[in-house]
Design a protein around this motif. Sequence first.
Motif, PDB file in Angstrom:
ATOM      1  N   THR A  67       0.934  -1.193  -0.005  1.00  0.00           N
ATOM      2  CA  THR A  67      -0.150   0.027  -0.016  1.00  0.00           C
ATOM      3  C   THR A  67       0.957   1.307  -0.054  1.00  0.00           C
ATOM      4  OG1 THR A  67      -0.215   0.032   2.353  1.00  0.00           O
ATOM      5  CG2 THR A  67      -1.870  -1.076   1.312  1.00  0.00           C
ATOM      6  N   GLY A  68       2.286   1.090  -0.447  1.00  0.00           N
ATOM      7  CA  GLY A  68       2.940   2.211  -0.430  1.00  0.00           C
ATOM      8  C   GLY A  68       3.723   2.340   0.991  1.00  0.00           C
ATOM      9  N   GLY A  69       4.944   3.009   1.230  1.00  0.00           N
ATOM     10  CA  GLY A  69       5.672   3.206   2.223  1.00  0.00           C
ATOM     11  C   GLY A  69       6.528   2.206   2.580  1.00  0.00           C
ATOM     12  N   TRP A  70       7.649   2.625   3.457  1.00  0.00           N
ATOM     13  CA  TRP A  70       8.790   1.562   3.637  1.00  0.00           C
ATOM     14  C   TRP A  70       8.334   0.894   4.969  1.00  0.00           C
ATOM     15  CZ3 TRP A  70      11.812   0.361   0.019  1.00  0.00           C
ATOM     16  CH2 TRP A  70      12.312   1.374  -0.965  1.00  0.00           C
ATOM     17  N   ILE A  71       8.609  -0.645   4.797  1.00  0.00           N
ATOM     18  CA  ILE A  71       8.412  -1.447   6.132  1.00  0.00           C
ATOM     19  C   ILE A  71       9.656  -1.605   6.521  1.00  0.00           C
ATOM     20  CG2 ILE A  71       7.290  -3.297   6.820  1.00  0.00           C
ATOM     21  CD1 ILE A  71       5.265  -3.454   4.483  1.00  0.00           C
ATOM     22  N   PRO A  72      10.145  -1.383   7.746  1.00  0.00           N
ATOM     23  CA  PRO A  72      11.363  -1.524   8.130  1.00  0.00           C
ATOM     24  C   PRO A  72      11.641  -2.925   8.447  1.00  0.00           C
ATOM     25  CG  PRO A  72      10.177  -0.181   9.906  1.00  0.00           C
ATOM     26  CD  PRO A  72       9.437  -0.382   8.516  1.00  0.00           C
ATOM     27  N   ASN A  73      12.917  -3.185   8.754  1.00  0.00           N
ATOM     28  CA  ASN A  73      13.375  -4.445   9.380  1.00  0.00           C
ATOM     29  C   ASN A  73      13.034  -5.725   8.515  1.00  0.00           C
ATOM     30  OD1 ASN A  73      14.746  -3.117  11.344  1.00  0.00           O
ATOM     31  ND2 ASN A  73      12.933  -2.933  12.551  1.00  0.00           N
ATOM     32  N   SER A  74      12.720  -5.701   7.279  1.00  0.00           N
ATOM     33  CA  SER A  74      12.394  -7.024   6.509  1.00  0.00           C
ATOM     34  C   SER A  74      13.377  -8.045   6.803  1.00  0.00           C
ATOM     35  CB  SER A  74      11.791  -6.582   5.206  1.00  0.00           C
ATOM     36  OG  SER A  74      13.009  -6.100   4.251  1.00  0.00           O
ATOM     37  N   ASN A  75      14.626  -7.261   6.832  1.00  0.00           N
ATOM     38  CA  ASN A  75      16.043  -8.124   7.139  1.00  0.00           C
ATOM     39  C   ASN A  75      16.974  -7.334   7.578  1.00  0.00           C
ATOM     40  OD1 ASN A  75      17.999 -10.321   7.215  1.00  0.00           O
ATOM     41  ND2 ASN A  75      17.734 -10.429   4.694  1.00  0.00           N
ATOM     42  N   THR A  76      17.725  -7.833   8.744  1.00  0.00           N
ATOM     43  CA  THR A  76      18.726  -7.094   9.326  1.00  0.00           C
ATOM     44  C   THR A  76      19.944  -7.963   9.415  1.00  0.00           C
ATOM     45  OG1 THR A  76      18.038  -7.796  11.639  1.00  0.00           O
ATOM     46  CG2 THR A  76      17.219  -5.627  10.819  1.00  0.00           C
ATOM     47  N   TYR A  77      21.090  -7.283   9.415  1.00  0.00           N
ATOM     48  CA  TYR A  77      22.370  -7.952   9.491  1.00  0.00           C
ATOM     49  C   TYR A  77      23.313  -6.927  10.224  1.00  0.00           C
ATOM     50  CZ  TYR A  77      26.841 -10.275   7.965  1.00  0.00           C
ATOM     51  OH  TYR A  77      27.804 -10.795   8.041  1.00  0.00           O
ATOM     52  N   ILE A  78      23.496  -7.434  11.471  1.00  0.00           N
ATOM     53  CA  ILE A  78      24.400  -6.949  12.300  1.00  0.00           C
ATOM     54  C   ILE A  78      25.542  -7.769  12.827  1.00  0.00           C
ATOM     55  CG2 ILE A  78      24.514  -5.445  14.542  1.00  0.00           C
ATOM     56  CD1 ILE A  78      21.683  -4.988  14.294  1.00  0.00           C
ATOM     57  N   THR A  79      26.984  -7.228  12.442  1.00  0.00           N
ATOM     58  CA  THR A  79      27.941  -8.019  12.692  1.00  0.00           C
ATOM     59  C   THR A  79      28.953  -7.259  13.446  1.00  0.00           C
ATOM     60  OG1 THR A  79      29.615  -9.876  12.294  1.00  0.00           O
ATOM     61  CG2 THR A  79      28.757  -8.227  10.455  1.00  0.00           C
ATOM     62  N   LYS A  80      29.864  -8.063  14.364  1.00  0.00           N
ATOM     63  CA  LYS A  80      31.172  -7.307  14.653  1.00  0.00           C
ATOM     64  C   LYS A  80      32.025  -7.558  13.474  1.00  0.00           C
ATOM     65  CE  LYS A  80      30.141  -7.249  19.576  1.00  0.00           C
ATOM     66  NZ  LYS A  80      29.453  -5.989  19.676  1.00  0.00           N
ATOM     67  N   LYS A  81      33.270  -7.038  13.685  1.00  0.00           N
ATOM     68  CA  LYS A  81      34.520  -7.295  12.759  1.00  0.00           C
ATOM     69  C   LYS A  81      33.609  -6.787  11.288  1.00  0.00           C
ATOM     70  CE  LYS A  81      36.552 -11.096  14.823  1.00  0.00           C
ATOM     71  NZ  LYS A  81      37.308 -12.311  14.600  1.00  0.00           N
ATOM     72  N   GLY A  82      33.385  -5.495  11.269  1.00  0.00           N
ATOM     73  CA  GLY A  82      32.773  -4.861  10.168  1.00  0.00           C
ATOM     74  C   GLY A  82      33.577  -4.797   8.931  1.00  0.00           C
ATOM     75  N   CYS A  83      34.796  -4.716   9.044  1.00  0.00           N
ATOM     76  CA  CYS A  83      35.712  -4.609   7.609  1.00  0.00           C
ATOM     77  C   CYS A  83      35.624  -6.078   7.083  1.00  0.00           C
ATOM     78  CB  CYS A  83      37.019  -4.263   8.103  1.00  0.00           C
ATOM     79  SG  CYS A  83      38.085  -4.151   6.450  1.00  0.00           S
ATOM     80  N   SER A  84      35.951  -7.068   7.825  1.00  0.00           N
ATOM     81  CA  SER A  84      35.881  -8.361   7.463  1.00  0.00           C
ATOM     82  C   SER A  84      34.602  -8.864   6.852  1.00  0.00           C
ATOM     83  CB  SER A  84      36.503  -9.522   8.480  1.00  0.00           C
ATOM     84  OG  SER A  84      37.881  -9.198   8.570  1.00  0.00           O
ATOM     85  N   ALA A  85      33.529  -8.456   7.422  1.00  0.00           N
ATOM     86  CA  ALA A  85      31.915  -8.959   7.261  1.00  0.00           C
ATOM     87  C   ALA A  85      31.716  -8.329   5.996  1.00  0.00           C
ATOM     88  CB  ALA A  85      31.272  -8.374   8.476  1.00  0.00           C
ATOM     89  N   LEU A  86      32.113  -7.016   5.446  1.00  0.00           N
ATOM     90  CA  LEU A  86      31.854  -6.399   4.542  1.00  0.00           C
ATOM     91  C   LEU A  86      32.599  -6.852   3.425  1.00  0.00           C
ATOM     92  CD1 LEU A  86      29.960  -4.273   3.072  1.00  0.00           C
ATOM     93  CD2 LEU A  86      31.930  -2.525   3.463  1.00  0.00           C
ATOM     94  N   LYS A  87      33.824  -7.388   3.402  1.00  0.00           N
ATOM     95  CA  LYS A  87      34.558  -7.976   2.538  1.00  0.00           C
ATOM     96  C   LYS A  87      33.970  -9.193   2.252  1.00  0.00           C
ATOM     97  CE  LYS A  87      39.331  -9.700   1.834  1.00  0.00           C
ATOM     98  NZ  LYS A  87      40.494  -9.700   2.534  1.00  0.00           N
ATOM     99  N   ASN A  88      33.628 -10.112   3.055  1.00  0.00           N
ATOM    100  CA  ASN A  88      33.129 -11.291   2.784  1.00  0.00           C
ATOM    101  C   ASN A  88      31.527 -11.263   2.226  1.00  0.00           C
ATOM    102  OD1 ASN A  88      32.540 -14.104   2.870  1.00  0.00           O
ATOM    103  ND2 ASN A  88      31.319 -13.847   4.665  1.00  0.00           N
ATOM    104  N   LEU A  89      30.828 -10.263   2.576  1.00  0.00           N
ATOM    105  CA  LEU A  89      29.431 -10.094   1.816  1.00  0.00           C
ATOM    106  C   LEU A  89      29.912  -9.375   0.398  1.00  0.00           C
ATOM    107  CD1 LEU A  89      27.088  -8.520   4.321  1.00  0.00           C
ATOM    108  CD2 LEU A  89      26.744 -10.427   3.188  1.00  0.00           C
ATOM    109  N   GLY A  90      30.809  -8.733   0.184  1.00  0.00           N
ATOM    110  CA  GLY A  90      30.813  -7.928  -0.809  1.00  0.00           C
ATOM    111  C   GLY A  90      31.528  -9.194  -2.149  1.00  0.00           C
ATOM    112  N   GLY A  91      32.173 -10.029  -1.666  1.00  0.00           N
ATOM    113  CA  GLY A  91      32.799 -11.041  -2.658  1.00  0.00           C
ATOM    114  C   GLY A  91      33.540 -10.391  -3.691  1.00  0.00           C
ATOM    115  N   ASN A  92      33.434 -10.771  -4.993  1.00  0.00           N
ATOM    116  CA  ASN A  92      34.274 -10.214  -5.909  1.00  0.00           C
ATOM    117  C   ASN A  92      34.122  -8.399  -6.154  1.00  0.00           C
ATOM    118  OD1 ASN A  92      35.880 -12.352  -6.487  1.00  0.00           O
ATOM    119  ND2 ASN A  92      34.225 -13.117  -7.895  1.00  0.00           N
ATOM    120  N   ALA A  93      32.888  -7.952  -5.798  1.00  0.00           N
ATOM    121  CA  ALA A  93      32.687  -6.810  -5.715  1.00  0.00           C
ATOM    122  C   ALA A  93      33.262  -5.754  -4.968  1.00  0.00           C
ATOM    123  CB  ALA A  93      31.005  -6.341  -5.518  1.00  0.00           C
ATOM    124  N   TRP A  94      33.837  -6.501  -3.748  1.00  0.00           N
ATOM    125  CA  TRP A  94      34.834  -5.839  -2.775  1.00  0.00           C
ATOM    126  C   TRP A  94      36.046  -5.611  -3.561  1.00  0.00           C
ATOM    127  CZ3 TRP A  94      35.345  -3.762   1.794  1.00  0.00           C
ATOM    128  CH2 TRP A  94      36.542  -3.605   2.331  1.00  0.00           C
TER     129      TRP A  94
END
Length: 194
Positions: free
Chosen positions: A91-118
Amino acid sequence: MIIIKVFVLHGFFSLIQPHTHFMPNLPMGEYRTVFDKLYPCDSTRNYSFQFNNYFNKKTAIITELKGNVTILIPFDDTLTLDINFSSWGSTGGWIPNSNTYITKKGCSALKNLGGNAWLTVTKDFNIPNASCPVPVGTYITSGIDLKKFEDHNFPKVYFYGKYKLVFKVKNIEGKVLGCEIVEVNLIRPWEKPF
């Protein structure tokens, strides 16, 4: 002679019939990413991670990411990565928290999620190395084709629709040090972007 005519007619009609491909209209599956918008969460705040990026339509089929990233403190594994997905409601509008990903070790986590895009991002932003930590500095890109961002390690099957991803970098105390918003559409592989 009649048999030959039958085979010829059968071959002719089988060639002119359109071949239909099964394209199911399921709510989830493998997807293609169509990037819509990219903007900072709050441009008035002076974050330690400053994202000044935008999408540039190079040609009718090529869109690039251009801009710069200024890092005032090293991006390392002492920081937390917080990604919050909001989905566009029926019906329009953003519905928050449809998925969340919170992790320590931010750099390594982003590198892992990014894959070849990193690797693409670190190369095209002229970051000295593709490993963690990312050193302090201002990194500029002349343009990265957005198709290169599809080579990531996010789930390969997801619900189709429009999403807003809020990327936050936080310190140990939970203070936000940087924030960027990306709006994307996840479409079926055979669909055309709208």
